[in-house]
Enzyme design. Structure first.
Site, PDB file in Angstrom:
ATOM      1  N   ARG A  88      31.938  40.176  47.885  1.00  0.00           N
ATOM      2  CA  ARG A  88      33.160  40.904  48.537  1.00  0.00           C
ATOM      3  C   ARG A  88      32.952  42.286  48.006  1.00  0.00           C
ATOM      4  NH1 ARG A  88      37.065  43.034  49.412  1.00  0.00           N
ATOM      5  NH2 ARG A  88      39.024  42.835  48.453  1.00  0.00           N
ATOM      6  N   HIS A  91      35.816  47.610  45.777  1.00  0.00           N
ATOM      7  CA  HIS A  91      37.166  47.766  46.060  1.00  0.00           C
ATOM      8  C   HIS A  91      38.133  48.059  44.814  1.00  0.00           C
ATOM      9  CE1 HIS A  91      36.839  43.506  45.105  1.00  0.00           C
ATOM     10  NE2 HIS A  91      38.279  43.621  44.894  1.00  0.00           N
ATOM     11  N   HIS A  93      42.174  47.584  43.388  1.00  0.00           N
ATOM     12  CA  HIS A  93      43.595  46.952  43.702  1.00  0.00           C
ATOM     13  C   HIS A  93      44.709  47.986  43.041  1.00  0.00           C
ATOM     14  CE1 HIS A  93      41.671  43.366  44.789  1.00  0.00           C
ATOM     15  NE2 HIS A  93      41.389  43.392  43.480  1.00  0.00           N
ATOM     16  N   GLU A  98      43.314  41.965  37.974  1.00  0.00           N
ATOM     17  CA  GLU A  98      42.546  40.750  38.601  1.00  0.00           C
ATOM     18  C   GLU A  98      42.084  39.967  37.410  1.00  0.00           C
ATOM     19  OE1 GLU A  98      39.986  41.277  41.901  1.00  0.00           O
ATOM     20  OE2 GLU A  98      38.391  40.157  40.929  1.00  0.00           O
ATOM     21  N   HIS A 137      35.490  47.462  41.629  1.00  0.00           N
ATOM     22  CA  HIS A 137      34.629  46.383  41.153  1.00  0.00           C
ATOM     23  C   HIS A 137      34.063  45.753  42.748  1.00  0.00           C
ATOM     24  CE1 HIS A 137      38.641  45.096  41.797  1.00  0.00           C
ATOM     25  NE2 HIS A 137      38.254  43.652  42.101  1.00  0.00           N
ATOM     26  N   GLU A 160      46.369  42.467  50.699  1.00  0.00           N
ATOM     27  CA  GLU A 160      45.225  43.428  51.057  1.00  0.00           C
ATOM     28  C   GLU A 160      46.050  44.859  51.232  1.00  0.00           C
ATOM     29  OE1 GLU A 160      42.655  42.567  50.397  1.00  0.00           O
ATOM     30  OE2 GLU A 160      43.325  40.458  50.108  1.00  0.00           O
TER      31      GLU A 160
HETATM   32 MN    MN Z   1      39.296  42.327  43.447  1.00  0.00          MN
END
Ligand code: MN
Ligand code: MN
Length: 381
Positions: A88, A91, A93, A98, A137, A160
């Site tokens: 993943r 990115h 947020h 999270e 992360h 997203e």
């Molecule tokens: Mn994340």
């Protein structure tokens, strides 16, 4: 001052003054979010694993947010699967922290903070990772099996559109600027992805590569972003047990607490409510019924199986029954670092027996029997 703001202020003042203002009663449940919403049994359940996944090369994801699960205004969840070696991508947020619960495989995560601190952690089954809102992360599956994990976000409107991926940023920035910023010739950037990658396949790192990455620097975070539920001594009750992580045993997780709970066949997680947090549950195994006492005095019994998600708004009364002959295991998450609850039996035990007897229309001797029962998770009848 606008009408809306003025009314808001009057409302708070009225609540502080005991709910009465100018002869009118302010409903106690009226809050910044308005009147409690009308709910039915379907409101509290979302079949997360039955959702059609978003597929990517290297993995897939399924999500529950306030958009497809309207009651979940304050917590969103994602079930994500990564193939061996897949990642993943890097990115952050913008609007949520999270909290990840790792179930299979082994994930490697590097967390970068605004204080110039970083930490690389590895999460195997039953480990948690907490990423504060806005921290950079990635999550890489470094194992040779599928890595499946559940991510919990402390905003129901997490999605997203509030997630910023490094490839989307680089793809939409002029190469000349990137060349200057990253101090490489523009020609060296020709192969950069043209759009967001989200999940990218990749090789499983060798032992040597893993070791090299581990020793590439010295992490100087004051408090680790990883927590192992396997290392928590479970609190054992007659009908099951609980392994909980809160800000007390994991100081970095300031906005989310949670853990795993097991219920023996037909055991009961007693009647209670949470004064400070909404509850988000993911059913790992077994079958359960949650009965929710909601505004307007309505009671809704909802059945759950593996892969289902439950959402119980802050303050709503509820209990959980294991309805099957198998053990029930459930992941619990709360959008507060502190875990708080008030149970019916605590309430009865802490009130004068005569008061409860009058209220319940029962003899004092019966109330005395109810008092001081330890029934957090009660044994099967
Ligand atoms: Mn994340
Ligand atoms: Mn609860």
């Amino acid at each position: 001052m606008s009408e809306v703001t003025r009314r808001g202020l009057l409302g708070s003042a009225a609540v502080a003054a005991g709910g009465l203002v100018a002869g009118s009663v302010i409903p106690p449940a009226a809050s910044a979010q308005g009147e409690p919403q009308k709910v039915g049994p379907d409101s509290f359940k979302f079949r997360l694993e039955a959702e059609k996944p978003h597929p990517y090369p290297g993995g897939n994801s399924r999500g529950a947010s306030a958009r497809n699960f309207p009651i979940s205004k304050n917590i969103a969840g994602v079930s994500m699967r990564l193939d061996p070696g897949a990642m993943r991508e890097m990115h952050w947020h913008a609007n949520a922290a999270e909290w990840g619960f790792y179930m299979t495989g082994r994930a490697r995560i590097t967390i970068v903070s605004p204080a110039g601190q970083w930490e690389t952690v590895e999460c195997g089954p039953r480990d948690l990772a907490y990423i504060p809102r806005g921290y950079g992360h990635y999550i890489q599956n470094i194992s040779r099996e599928e890595c499946h994990f559940i991510l919990v976000f402390d905003s129901g409107y997490f999605d997203e559109f509030s997630t910023f991926s490094v490839t989307a940023w680089l793809a939409s920035t002029p190469k000349s600027v990137l060349a200057q910023n990253l101090r490489v010739p523009e020609s060296a950037l020709a192969d950069l992805p043209k759009k967001e990658v989200y999940i990218t396949p990749g090789p499983v790192p060798s032992e040597a590569e893993l070791l090299a990455a581990q020793t590439a620097g010295i992490s100087n975070v004051p408090s680790t972003h990883r927590f192992s539920l396997s290392n928590v001594l479970p609190v054992v009750h007659p009908g099951g047990d609980l392994r909980l992580s809160t800000i007390k045993n994991w100081p970095v997780s300031t906005t989310i607490s949670g853990g795993t709970m097991t219920l023996k066949p037909h055991a009961l997680r007693e009647l209670h409510w949470h004064p400070n947090a909404d509850e988000w549950d993911y059913f790992i195994k077994g079958n359960a019924r949650i009965t929710v006492f909601s505004p307007y005095g309505e009671v809704h019994a909802v059945e759950y199986g593996p892969g289902d998600v439950a959402y119980i708004p802050m303050g709503y009364g509820h209990y959980i029954e294991n309805t099957s002959d198998e053990e029930l295991e459930v992941l619990l998450a709360f959008n507060s670092g502190s875990y708080e609850e008030i149970s019916l039996t605590d309430w009865i035990s802490m009130s004068p027996p005569q008061v409860v007897a009058t209220n319940f229309n029962l003899p004092v001797s019966t109330i005395e029997e109810m008092r001081r029962r330890t029934s957090f998770i009660d044994r099967p009848r």
